[in-house]
Design an enzyme around this catalytic site. Structure first.
Site, PDB file in Angstrom:
ATOM      1  N   CYS A   1       1.414  -0.673   0.417  1.00  0.00           N
ATOM      2  CA  CYS A   1      -0.024   0.055  -0.494  1.00  0.00           C
ATOM      3  C   CYS A   1       0.936   1.431   0.148  1.00  0.00           C
ATOM      4  O   CYS A   1       2.282   1.469   0.245  1.00  0.00           O
ATOM      5  CB  CYS A   1      -0.928  -0.229   1.472  1.00  0.00           C
ATOM      6  SG  CYS A   1      -0.177   0.121   2.396  1.00  0.00           S
TER       7      CYS A   1
ATOM      8  N   HIS B   1       5.074  -5.654   8.492  1.00  0.00           N
ATOM      9  CA  HIS B   1       4.899  -6.545   8.961  1.00  0.00           C
ATOM     10  C   HIS B   1       5.590  -7.873   7.969  1.00  0.00           C
ATOM     11  O   HIS B   1       4.720  -8.673   8.025  1.00  0.00           O
ATOM     12  CB  HIS B   1       3.760  -6.924   9.533  1.00  0.00           C
ATOM     13  CG  HIS B   1       3.500  -5.902  10.974  1.00  0.00           C
ATOM     14  ND1 HIS B   1       2.390  -6.101  12.008  1.00  0.00           N
ATOM     15  CD2 HIS B   1       4.212  -7.055  12.374  1.00  0.00           C
ATOM     16  CE1 HIS B   1       2.467  -5.812  12.951  1.00  0.00           C
ATOM     17  NE2 HIS B   1       3.963  -6.168  12.866  1.00  0.00           N
TER      18      HIS B   1
ATOM     19  N   CYS C   1       2.393   5.553   8.800  1.00  0.00           N
ATOM     20  CA  CYS C   1       1.653   5.981   7.402  1.00  0.00           C
ATOM     21  C   CYS C   1       0.673   6.563   8.004  1.00  0.00           C
ATOM     22  O   CYS C   1       0.261   6.780   9.161  1.00  0.00           O
ATOM     23  CB  CYS C   1       0.962   5.002   7.464  1.00  0.00           C
ATOM     24  SG  CYS C   1      -0.818   4.933   6.335  1.00  0.00           S
TER      25      CYS C   1
ATOM     26  N   GLU D   1       0.266  -0.139  15.918  1.00  0.00           N
ATOM     27  CA  GLU D   1      -0.594   0.188  15.391  1.00  0.00           C
ATOM     28  C   GLU D   1      -1.471   1.289  17.030  1.00  0.00           C
ATOM     29  O   GLU D   1      -2.002   2.250  17.119  1.00  0.00           O
ATOM     30  CB  GLU D   1      -1.157   0.088  14.556  1.00  0.00           C
ATOM     31  CG  GLU D   1      -2.230   1.210  13.710  1.00  0.00           C
ATOM     32  CD  GLU D   1      -3.129   0.736  12.888  1.00  0.00           C
ATOM     33  OE1 GLU D   1      -2.455   0.594  11.922  1.00  0.00           O
ATOM     34  OE2 GLU D   1      -4.374   1.979  12.719  1.00  0.00           O
TER      35      GLU D   1
ATOM     36  N   THR E   1      -6.882   1.388  11.345  1.00  0.00           N
ATOM     37  CA  THR E   1      -6.040   0.880   9.876  1.00  0.00           C
ATOM     38  C   THR E   1      -6.669  -0.054   9.182  1.00  0.00           C
ATOM     39  O   THR E   1      -7.579  -0.265   7.772  1.00  0.00           O
ATOM     40  CB  THR E   1      -5.460   1.732   9.264  1.00  0.00           C
ATOM     41  OG1 THR E   1      -3.949   1.045   9.540  1.00  0.00           O
ATOM     42  CG2 THR E   1      -5.055   2.979  10.089  1.00  0.00           C
TER      43      THR E   1
ATOM     44  N   CYS F   1      -8.489   2.610   6.560  1.00  0.00           N
ATOM     45  CA  CYS F   1      -7.729   3.014   5.026  1.00  0.00           C
ATOM     46  C   CYS F   1      -8.591   2.524   3.464  1.00  0.00           C
ATOM     47  O   CYS F   1      -8.841   1.389   3.845  1.00  0.00           O
ATOM     48  CB  CYS F   1      -5.659   3.371   5.160  1.00  0.00           C
ATOM     49  SG  CYS F   1      -5.591   1.228   4.916  1.00  0.00           S
TER      50      CYS F   1
ATOM     51  N   ASN G   1      -3.871  -6.703   8.715  1.00  0.00           N
ATOM     52  CA  ASN G   1      -4.931  -6.399   7.610  1.00  0.00           C
ATOM     53  C   ASN G   1      -4.251  -8.418   6.548  1.00  0.00           C
ATOM     54  O   ASN G   1      -5.337  -8.541   5.641  1.00  0.00           O
ATOM     55  CB  ASN G   1      -4.050  -5.404   6.422  1.00  0.00           C
ATOM     56  CG  ASN G   1      -2.691  -6.100   5.641  1.00  0.00           C
ATOM     57  OD1 ASN G   1      -2.560  -6.682   4.388  1.00  0.00           O
ATOM     58  ND2 ASN G   1      -1.392  -5.865   6.228  1.00  0.00           N
TER      59      ASN G   1
ATOM     60  N   SER H   1       2.069  -5.493   3.316  1.00  0.00           N
ATOM     61  CA  SER H   1       3.819  -5.129   3.719  1.00  0.00           C
ATOM     62  C   SER H   1       4.183  -6.552   2.926  1.00  0.00           C
ATOM     63  O   SER H   1       4.976  -6.639   2.842  1.00  0.00           O
ATOM     64  CB  SER H   1       3.307  -5.837   5.036  1.00  0.00           C
ATOM     65  OG  SER H   1       2.327  -6.573   6.029  1.00  0.00           O
TER      66      SER H   1
END
Lengths: 274, 274
Positions: free
Chosen positions: B12, B36, B92, B122, B158, B186, B216, B258
């Site tokens: 991303c 990660h 980010c 995070e 996010t 996000c 994610n 990632s």
């Protein structure tokens, strides 16, 4: 006929306050109907000389004017200030709150969504504080036709049902990135609705007493009808019909926030005799 | 084996930015894992001398330090400033946003609810900006044990799923009088999730590529699994197993934010040959 009265019904804090203000200001003029109950406003006119002006044009300079419990539009308030300085504000504090929220949110760039009846004076008043980027919706479906942008503030008419308000909040959440939700439904509304729902479950029929233009009264009627199909909405005892009571043994009675005790008592008295 | 790659997957914006910063700052130290993905951080160490410090104690005075994409805790940031002034912030921007919201909302007296994994860096970072009156919840059920007070702000990690976020918002709405909802999930997360869901519908099996500590990536795996029971989560091509492909003809591949292209390409190449 056995009569059961709802645990919470009738005059709320804001209405009591407004009537006290009217009774202690004889011969004043209310800007619109002080409360949504014709017989009570008639009593104030007969007993205290308090008249209703339906438009600002009907108000003579320097009159003593009482602002109705539902509040008035911002522009009307400004014009009123040019006609007289003798203004008594009987706007319910629970209505002043959404007015202020609408003004602040609009100032902070949020699109303001108001859940309510767009023809109701309270909603017209609140909307007038919300600026250009605002809309009134009666339900979640009406959101579909509105472009709100990405930051939205949601408020409610004080007398609406929380279940529909939550549905509107959920629908908004689907489409915006920031949502501010202000639960501006007042406590008296919550309590009267809850008491009406509970009572409707344990009776054969329900009578809801209140002005037919009263938002909170109509809401009580809707709730009663959902639970008990034999529910009726009346403004006073003269509207009671004998056939409603035929074959029934327990009658529940509830009343809107603008219904005075003396009207409720007349209804109880007459209903008992059926 | 026919391979279909998700329309949106892999690096991303925030990860690309962080890697660019790391590659252009040779021999720097990242505060925690920059992203990660072990193999990518290994590549940065081997090719660019970028090492990982797992604790602030491992950082020598005046080192050049890169803050990880997930951000760090406020207290750690302050301590870091005492050790070195040579700090490059690769947090980010989509993570900086909930950090700032948490700080502002806390300052305005709201209780802050964060939807996320409380052990994720995070979330630890965002929570550190939310003051004392804050809580992390993994789902709506966890709200039951938390006293939030009447004014609440809700934000999300996010990389979480919007469906669960909306459930938490609805549950909060039932109990507070003012709710502020910030959708801080996000766009890359949205897009990768959507693309993974669509792809999973049209294949026989799904391979999700990404770090097993990547929020994610795990989310993509959960989504793939919901739609296609034959879904597997791997960190790289070495983990592929021949029996997964037995009797299948179309394999879908998606990858976390990632996961670098070179790892995805290795997986595609190897999977094709089954």
């Amino acid at each position: 006929m056995q009569i059961k009265l709802a645990d919470s019904c009738g005059f709320c804090f804001g209405v009591k306050r407004a009537i006290r203000l009217a009774e202690s200001n004889r011969d004043s003029i209310t800007m619109g109907e002080l409360i949504h109950n014709h017989r009570e406003t008639e009593r104030l006119r007969e007993g205290f000389g308090v008249r209703i002006a339906n438009s600002i044009c009907e108000i003579a300079s320097n009159s003593r004017v009482i602002i109705r419990t539902h509040g008035i539009e911002r522009e009307t308030r400004a014009k009123l200030g040019e006609i007289t300085q003798d203004i008594i504000d009987a706007t319910c504090p629970y209505v002043t709150k959404p007015q202020k929220i609408a003004e602040t949110m609009s100032g902070e760039g949020y699109f303001v969504v108001i859940y309510g009846d767009r023809m109701h004076p309270e909603v017209k008043g609140v909307l007038s504080y919300a600026g250009e980027r605002a809309a009134v919706v009666a339900d979640a479906k009406e959101l579909l036709s509105i472009k709100t942008g990405d930051r939205v503030a949601l408020i409610s008419q004080t007398t609406k049902a929380i279940s529909s308000f939550n549905l509107i909040a959920s629908a908004l959440l689907e489409r915006v990135s920031e949502l501010r939700i202000f639960k501006t439904i007042c406590n008296a509304t919550f309590e009267n609705q809850e008491a009406t729902r509970n009572l409707a479950k344990e009776v054969d029929m329900m009578i809801i007493v209140g002005g037919k233009n009263s938002s909170n009264t109509k809401q009580l009627y809707t709730i009663a009808k959902e639970v008990c199909s034999q529910s009726y909405l009346i403004e006073d005892a003269t509207e009671l019909q004998a056939q409603w009571f035929s074959g029934k043994s327990v009658c529940g009675i509830s009343a809107g926030a603008s219904t005075p005790d003396w009207i409720i008592n007349e209804v109880i008295k007459k209903a008992k005799d059926f």
